[in-house]
Design an enzyme around this catalytic site. Structure first.
Site, short mmCIF file in Angstrom:
data_model
loop_
_atom_site.label_atom_id
_atom_site.label_comp_id
_atom_site.label_asym_id
_atom_site.label_seq_id
_atom_site.Cartn_x
_atom_site.Cartn_y
_atom_site.Cartn_z
N ARG A 139 0.84 -1.19 0.00
CA ARG A 139 0.00 0.00 0.00
C ARG A 139 0.87 1.24 0.00
NH1 ARG A 139 -3.63 -1.93 5.07
NH2 ARG A 139 -4.76 -3.61 4.03
N ASP A 174 2.17 4.94 -0.16
CA ASP A 174 1.56 6.20 0.29
C ASP A 174 1.38 7.20 -0.86
OD1 ASP A 174 1.29 5.51 2.95
OD2 ASP A 174 3.28 6.29 3.50
N ARG A 212 10.95 5.58 4.31
CA ARG A 212 11.14 7.03 4.33
C ARG A 212 11.70 7.50 5.68
NH1 ARG A 212 5.42 8.72 2.72
NH2 ARG A 212 6.21 10.75 3.38
#
Lengths: 254, 254
Positions: free
Chosen positions: A50, A52, A195
């Protein structure tokens, strides 16, 4: 019939992979194209990760069940003809019944791209621009701290009933002519994990953090750098390797 | 004081380099930023090449005269802070009075990028997608036909009072993993020349034209392929080499 495919997208104008009401998502575009081919009936699309909002993919894996009797090659052409320019599928093929890319994924590879130089409009959509010089060698050394099986609570969000343990199989930081790439491979990732790892590696690259501090942050179990994450636009899901994986590794991922 | 700089832009949302009324142009954005620093007074910006709508640049050269007394580094920072994300300048420095990038350019290098594979959203803005397999070796051989000093009337537009003669110094066609790049270097180019050369090389790559036909087209003096040009989005002005050049080569360029 169950089908699977690779999926590439420029994440810039998407609110992420997963379907959301009133937002443009990759899943939404894929399902809209398939519904048009399926007489308006919804075709649910599953993805391996999934991603972002703003995150790109070169090798996302998707799967869906399509009732009609149609050759994979023809179905792929029809879907691509209906998709907008920033998303496409390739390598569409039959999958076994019950195939789900999220559980079939053996590992995922993400690349984070940093342009360490003057402002570059041609890299604007796919790389993070960093003006101050980065110590790439120090970043590469620090990256190895993430290797192996760890509780990654300091580097990602996890639902209360799920395990925060992930196994990072490879971290590779390379610099060439100002372009710095950070490749990370793991069985799965916590939400935002790559990230946040990159945000910390950039601190190391700027000489504001060293390996020992990174190790301490990983052990702390509290958000490293107060949860700071590198911007989405530099991140790309490059590859999802399919195949059986150990039962205890069935975890959520980014 | 006269200044020069390198200029990079993502041409997708520009109607080309050169100023036009009621259209978004690179020159227009540069002049708007400089005017804001110059108390609203216009600062004329000259470029080395008038790239068309949709054509990108990594190494365009620009020059302008700025009255204020300001260090180049500070001026560059101020200009970049005012420019939109799809255009930037770098290497700003003092130039000699009367410096004009168009006449100071010794040669120009363009790269045309073709993605020879399934539809790729991540390459959508900067490469032409070609599905049918290309014979890259045949394209490379055919490219050498363009080498040297020729009347390029078959491959570009030229004003009646100007010479259609240009000297192509290098043509390099390479393929790697589906990405085909066509690098062309010349003292200067006719308007649309690179994209028309590429259109013909793609015909060769598809086996629809051979070297002999390309030679005949070059000699004919009439628009090759009825003037067909490859789409702008695959083209990028990579480099403008500065320095003195022979007087008889002072020609218009793409």
């Amino acid at each position: 019939m169950r089908f699977r495919a690779r999926c590439e997208y420029d994440g810039t104008d998407f609110a992420g992979f997963q379907l959301q009401p009133n937002a443009r998502t990759v899943q939404g575009e894929l399902e809209a194209a398939l519904a048009r081919l399926n007489r308006g009936e919804r075709v649910v699309v599953d993805g391996a990760g999934r991603t972002d909002a703003g995150v790109h993919a070169a090798g996302q894996v998707i799967a869906f069940t399509y009732a009609g009797s149609v050759a994979a090659e023809r179905l792929q052409r029809a879907v691509n003809a209906l998709l907008p320019r920033d998303v496409a599928i390739r390598d569409l093929r039959r999958a076994t019944d019950g195939f789900h890319p999220r559980y079939a994924a053996r590992y995922r590879e993400y690349r984070y791209t940093v342009w360490n130089g003057p402002r570059s409009p041609l890299l604007e959509r796919t790389a993070l621009g960093v003006r101050a010089p980065l110590d790439v060698a120090a970043m590469a050394r620090a990256g190895s701290v993430f290797l192996g099986r760890h509780d990654f609570s300091s580097f990602g969000a996890v639902a209360e009933d799920r395990s925060p343990v992930r196994t990072v199989q490879a971290v590779r930081v390379r610099g060439a002519g100002g372009l710095v790439t950070i490749d990370v491979r793991a069985n799965a990732f916590l939400r935002g994990q790559v990230r946040r790892m990159v945000a910390v590696l950039l601190e190391v690259g700027h000489g504001k953090m060293d390996e020992a501090e990174l190790e301490a942050a990983l052990a702390a179990g509290e958000p490293a750098l107060n949860g700071a994450a590198a911007p989405a636009k530099g991140l790309c899901l490059r590859r999802v390797a399919l195949g059986r994986r150990p039962v205890d590794d069935k975890e959520d991922e980014e």
